[in-house]
Enzyme design. Structure first.
Site, mmCIF file in Angstrom:
data_model
loop_
_atom_site.group_PDB
_atom_site.id
_atom_site.type_symbol
_atom_site.label_atom_id
_atom_site.label_comp_id
_atom_site.label_asym_id
_atom_site.label_seq_id
_atom_site.Cartn_x
_atom_site.Cartn_y
_atom_site.Cartn_z
ATOM 1 N N ASP A 27 0.877 -1.183 0.000
ATOM 2 C CA ASP A 27 0.000 0.000 0.000
ATOM 3 C C ASP A 27 0.911 1.229 0.000
ATOM 4 O OD1 ASP A 27 -2.327 1.626 0.313
ATOM 5 O OD2 ASP A 27 -1.995 1.727 2.464
ATOM 6 N N SER A 28 0.301 2.395 -0.189
ATOM 7 C CA SER A 28 1.076 3.644 -0.100
ATOM 8 C C SER A 28 1.605 3.862 1.323
ATOM 9 C CB SER A 28 0.184 4.830 -0.466
ATOM 10 O OG SER A 28 -0.872 4.931 0.479
ATOM 11 N N CYS A 85 -4.416 -1.534 -1.852
ATOM 12 C CA CYS A 85 -4.550 -0.094 -2.040
ATOM 13 C C CYS A 85 -5.507 0.123 -3.208
ATOM 14 C CB CYS A 85 -3.177 0.483 -2.360
ATOM 15 S SG CYS A 85 -3.199 2.229 -2.790
ATOM 16 N N GLU A 88 -1.833 7.890 9.090
ATOM 17 C CA GLU A 88 -0.363 7.847 9.091
ATOM 18 C C GLU A 88 0.214 8.527 10.344
ATOM 19 O OE1 GLU A 88 1.692 6.136 6.868
ATOM 20 O OE2 GLU A 88 -0.220 5.354 6.152
ATOM 21 N N CYS A 101 -11.015 3.073 0.397
ATOM 22 C CA CYS A 101 -9.573 3.290 0.609
ATOM 23 C C CYS A 101 -9.201 2.468 1.830
ATOM 24 C CB CYS A 101 -9.281 4.766 0.846
ATOM 25 S SG CYS A 101 -7.607 5.097 1.451
ATOM 26 N N THR A 102 -8.091 1.753 1.735
ATOM 27 C CA THR A 102 -7.753 0.808 2.808
ATOM 28 C C THR A 102 -7.324 1.501 4.109
ATOM 29 O OG1 THR A 102 -5.527 0.590 1.880
ATOM 30 C CG2 THR A 102 -7.163 -1.070 1.243
ATOM 31 N N HIS A 103 -7.042 2.799 4.035
ATOM 32 C CA HIS A 103 -6.751 3.518 5.282
ATOM 33 C C HIS A 103 -8.023 3.758 6.113
ATOM 34 C CE1 HIS A 103 -2.848 4.599 3.471
ATOM 35 N NE2 HIS A 103 -2.472 5.013 4.665
HETATM 36 N N1 DGL Z 1 -4.733 3.222 1.082
HETATM 37 C C1 DGL Z 1 -4.784 3.652 -0.245
HETATM 38 C C2 DGL Z 1 -6.057 3.342 -0.969
HETATM 39 O O1 DGL Z 1 -6.653 2.334 -0.666
HETATM 40 C C3 DGL Z 1 -4.049 4.887 -0.655
HETATM 41 C C4 DGL Z 1 -4.370 6.164 -0.004
HETATM 42 C C5 DGL Z 1 -3.404 7.225 -0.461
HETATM 43 O O2 DGL Z 1 -2.220 6.986 -0.413
HETATM 44 O O3 DGL Z 1 -3.886 8.292 -0.885
HETATM 45 O O4 DGL Z 1 -6.468 4.026 -1.855
#
Ligand code: DGL
Length: 258
Positions: free
Chosen positions: A8-9, A71, A150, A182-184
């Site tokens: 992921d990012s 991600c 983060e 979004c996984t975050h």
């Molecule tokens: N967690 C990521 C996603 O699912 C990326 C979020 C990001 O880096 O902007 O999109």
């Protein structure tokens, strides 16, 4: 047991790793956070594709048998290019969970929270076009959500203020199913649920709002594609292109909140 490479990012993809560990606890996992380049949400698709390719190569060099693109933004930008480039490797990507939301809604309105990159990608636009005749779909970028996660701000007044700014407009439009694209974002679920429940109380309990996280479905898909006959000792290795601080903090958080 196989080796699962997952990236992921940043630390958001740990919400997917958590589901993988529940379903497939004995595999070996190598998790890569591209924290030096986080967030991906506002970066160009070309940039994200280049990073996805470099990270995949690194994970394969470390012995990965399968790659989970944990991600949504990287899936949107890069999954077809990755499948073309690494033809012998199985890939699992994130799918915006519009279908379960569309099937479950009672108001006929579903909300999608995701990054700008995901909302502009053809994967999401194609999925949306399949459902938008039957339900109204309203979208918002979760502005500042990735930064909260983060920074380890999973709750409190700051998290509530930032989450409310993106979620409230969806609730005001009548959305009763909200896709976490979004996984975050699952890290902020307690805060999002609190805002939604306050909204439902303001409507005298006449509405029930549910959030939909595609991570369990991604874990099930990974289980199906997992190559058989591989041997590896289980465990989790955490790697990062930058500091590992956020990654380790988020990893302890998901372990605490099992
Ligand atoms: N967690 C990521 C996603 O699912 C990326 C979020 C990001 O880096 O902007 O999109």
């Amino acid at each position: 047991m196989a080796t699962v490479g997952i990236f992921d990012s940043g630390s958001g993809g740990l919400s997917v790793l958590k589901e993988l560990l529940k379903l497939l606890p004995r595999e070996r996992y190598i998790y890569y956070s591209d924290s030096a380049n986080c967030p991906y949400g506002d970066k160009s698709p070309e940039f994200v594709r280049r990073r996805a390719s470099d990270i995949t190569r690194l994970l394969l060099d470390k012995g990965a048998d399968i790659i989970v693109v944990a991600c949504n933004t990287a899936t949107a930008a890069a999954i077809s290019a990755l499948r073309d480039e690494f033809r012998d490797t199985p890939f699992v990507g994130m799918e915006p969970a519009v279908k379960p939301a569309a099937l479950g809604t009672r108001t006929g309105v579903i909300g999608v929270l995701a990054t700008a990159g995901t909302l502009k990608g053809s994967l999401y636009l194609d999925t949306k076009s399949r459902f938008q005749d039957n339900v109204r779909i309203v979208e918002r970028v979760g502005r500042g959500f990735v930064e909260l996660v983060e920074n380890g701000t999973f709750s409190g007044p700051e998290a509530e203020r930032v989450c409310k700014a993106s979620l409230q407009p969806l609730l005001d439009e009548g959305a009763d199913r909200i896709v976490l694209g979004c996984t975050h974002y699952p890290f902020l679920l307690p805060v999002l649920e609190k805002i939604a429940s306050e909204h439902c109380i303001s409507l005298n309990g006449s509405r029930e709002v549910q959030f939909i996280d595609p991570a369990p479905a991604v874990a099930r898909r990974t289980a199906l594609l997992l190559p058989a006959g591989k041997t590896a000792a289980g465990g989790v290795e955490l790697l990062s292109s930058g500091s590992t601080e956020a990654l380790e903090r988020s990893f302890s958080f998901i372990n605490i909140n099992k």
